[in-house]
Design an enzyme around this catalytic site. Structure first.
Site, short mmCIF file in Angstrom:
data_model
loop_
_atom_site.label_atom_id
_atom_site.label_comp_id
_atom_site.label_asym_id
_atom_site.label_seq_id
_atom_site.Cartn_x
_atom_site.Cartn_y
_atom_site.Cartn_z
N GLY A 111 -64.88 68.36 78.97
CA GLY A 111 -64.87 66.92 79.20
C GLY A 111 -65.82 66.15 78.30
O GLY A 111 -65.57 64.99 77.98
N LYS A 137 -60.24 71.88 93.44
CA LYS A 137 -60.43 71.37 92.08
C LYS A 137 -60.73 69.88 92.10
O LYS A 137 -59.97 69.08 92.66
CB LYS A 137 -59.16 71.63 91.25
CG LYS A 137 -59.29 71.22 89.79
CD LYS A 137 -60.23 72.11 89.04
CE LYS A 137 -60.27 71.79 87.56
NZ LYS A 137 -61.26 72.57 86.84
N LYS A 192 -58.32 74.19 83.61
CA LYS A 192 -58.10 74.22 82.15
C LYS A 192 -58.48 75.56 81.53
O LYS A 192 -57.77 76.08 80.67
CB LYS A 192 -58.90 73.10 81.49
CG LYS A 192 -59.05 73.22 79.98
CD LYS A 192 -60.00 72.19 79.41
CE LYS A 192 -61.42 72.33 79.88
NZ LYS A 192 -62.09 73.58 79.37
N LYS A 222 -65.59 79.14 83.37
CA LYS A 222 -65.49 79.52 81.97
C LYS A 222 -65.69 81.03 81.80
O LYS A 222 -64.93 81.69 81.08
CB LYS A 222 -66.53 78.74 81.14
CG LYS A 222 -66.31 77.23 81.18
CD LYS A 222 -67.45 76.48 80.57
CE LYS A 222 -67.21 74.99 80.57
NZ LYS A 222 -66.93 74.41 81.90
#
Length: 316
Positions: free
Chosen positions: A13, A131, A215, A277
């Site tokens: 982001g 989320k 994502k 991540k």
């Protein structure tokens, strides 16, 4: 480095919205242009790149416009909002890269692909929204959203957010198109915001659903399916750390897959920040034994590729 290695570059982001004072479109364009300079550095070094990106705040903006304008114009379903944001952000990235290539005298073409991602219609995530969607807000505004029927949670100390289902991605519908573009030397923007979540109905027809896909998970799936050489996650920090923001914080230059699993299991990586991540990278490396992963911020991509900074996650 031999030419034509392929990387998935997942931009966070911070590559689109620097802070709450720079949320307008002009500021987003400027942020994208800065990030694309560093991605172009990578491409000039011989990499073929697939860029993925987030879209959470942008989706939130459109949802709010829907709510404010509902008495004047029709509202937009979430899957169409996902497509809208993929198109607009994909356009920003493609234009920025095109212009950067022209400035440098590089002949490369960029294509942005609106991407659908298949999920299981019975995924347990639909019963437990986890989320965050839209930007962070105050507790007072969160209470308003709650009264409107949203589930709202405090997120990693950064504020309150509306929560929505985040099913696990199973298949990228446009995978063959993305592969054909990469094979023909295009730079590709794809799977924006994790892709538009779709399910198959009882007749095998695709239908959009009220959900968003993480994502990084979708980027890992794309990277694994294409068997890319590198999954690079561009985020807000130069390196990954153990005990982040604590007195005994320790920056990490390199991790093996086993070490990443161990530290993840020990809770070093928070669910609202580095956790997804590392989870995505673990999934990618498990699915692609020849792959490597790298985490750094946009301005250090070139140095990190040279091994001077960033956190590399490699096979054991």
């Amino acid at each position: 480095m031999p030419p034509n290695k392929v990387a998935v570059v997942a931009v966070g982001g911070n590559a689109l919205i620097l802070d709450t004072k720079h949320e307008d479109v002009g500021s987003q364009v400027h942020a994208v242009e800065e990030t694309c300079k560093h991605i172009a550095d990578m491409i000039i070094r011989g990499w073929n790149v697939i860029v993925t990106h987030g879209n959470g705040p942008q989706v939130g903006f459109i949802l709010r416009r829907n709510e404010l304008a509902a008495n004047e114009v029709h509202t937009t379903p979430l899957d169409v909002i996902g497509a809208d944001t993929q198109g607009s952000i994909g356009y920003m990235i493609a234009r920025a890269l095109d212009n950067e290539f022209k400035r440098r005298g590089v002949k490369r073409s960029v294509a942005a692909v609106v991407s659908q991602v298949l999920v299981d219609r019975n995924d347990k995530g639909f019963k437990n929204p986890t989320k965050g969607i839209g930007g962070f807000t105050t507790k007072e505004k969160a209470e308003v959203f709650s009264k409107e029927g949203w589930m709202v949670k405090e997120d990693a100390g950064r504020g309150w957010r509306r929560m929505i289902a985040s099913p696990i991605p199973l298949k990228i519908v446009e995978l063959d198109a993305i592969k054909n573009l990469i094979d023909n030397n295009f730079i590709v923007v794809a799977v924006g915001g994790g892709g538009i979540p779709v399910i198959e109905d009882e007749h095998g027809q695709l239908q959009g659903v009220f959900a968003v896909i993480d994502k990084d998970r979708a980027s890992a799936l794309l990277a694994a399916e294409l068997k890319v050489d590198l999954m690079l996650i561009s985020t807000a920090v130069e390196k990954v750390a153990l005990n982040f923001n604590k007195p005994d914080q320790k920056w990490l230059d390199r991790l093996t897959l086993s070490e990443a699993k161990k530290y993840y299991a020990e809770g070093h990586f928070l669910s609202g920040s580095m956790g997804p991540k590392i989870e995505a990278i673990i999934a990618f490396l498990e699915a692609n034994p020849k792959g490597q992963a790298l985490i750094t911020d946009p301005q250090h991509i070139a140095e990190a590729l040279d091994g001077k900074t960033g956190t590399w996650i490699v096979q054991d």
